[in-house]
Write an enzyme that holds these catalytic residues in place. Sequence first.
Site: not given
Length: 306
Positions: A106-108, A135, A139, A178
């Site tokens: 994920s881009s997070c 989260y 990842k 989201h």
Amino acid sequence: MKGKSVYVAGHRGMVGAALVRRLAREDVRLVTTTRSELDLRDQAAVFSWFAKARPQVVFLAAAKVGGIVANNTLRAEFIYDNIAIAINVIQAAHQNGAAKLMFLGSSCIYPKLAPQPLREDSMLTGPLEPTNEPYAIAKIAGIKMVEAYRAQYGSDFISVMPTNLYGPGDNYHLEYSHVVAALIRRFHEAKIAGAKSVVVWGTGTPRREFLYVDDMADACVHLMKTYTGAELINIGNGEDITIAEFARVVAEVIGYRGEITFDTSRPDGTPRKVLDVNRLARLGWRATTSLRDGLRRTYEDYTRGV
């Protein structure tokens, strides 16, 4: 992948379902299992299932996901579930001779204040956004597992980092969804009720990138066929928009003509998040679905279910 057995972990989620749709165009034998049949957090069950099914190609799209409120509220679940899923599936794939695995991150994972657009090499260069830190750490653990298995065993395991996704099969929970799904539901319900205004969480100033989920699935299949490198690959379109502007586009697509207001007591999250997709472009892939077209398709899917 031609002629191989391909397992999509999380095939009933928005991302996994898009991968299944895309793989229907490939000469593969698709392997899936439901959550009731196999809890990916249960190591013994995962190891047993892999030993029997022995998929040759694995897309690890299963995850516990949600929007900013879900990430910030269910912090223990988000870190535990996602680490458990990653370690169980990656180890099981290795033990049972999977030829290739793709881990979807994920881009997070990128620092809250990393330079924009977000480059793949910015991971672990600064503090994470606090609201989704559990989260993101889960990842990052999966990414580091992929790196470790490549280094120690020579596994052809790769990691991709999708941007914010939307599309058919999204979760439309009012609190935990989201931003795209939340806005689609709010504007739709406001239109039906004839409401004069809709409240959008936050200030509206953060900038976000949005990618239609079927485009993401196409990028994943492209990379699974052509990419064998150790470096992360961002998946996005490289374009961003403010939440306020995005809300107006969603309202236009849905046909809501009332006022849009902003609840500034709600968290904004990262000020800006757009991916550097030059690495992906050099590998021969670019997104093809415009924001308005993707939102129209997503709204049509949503209205079929309400």
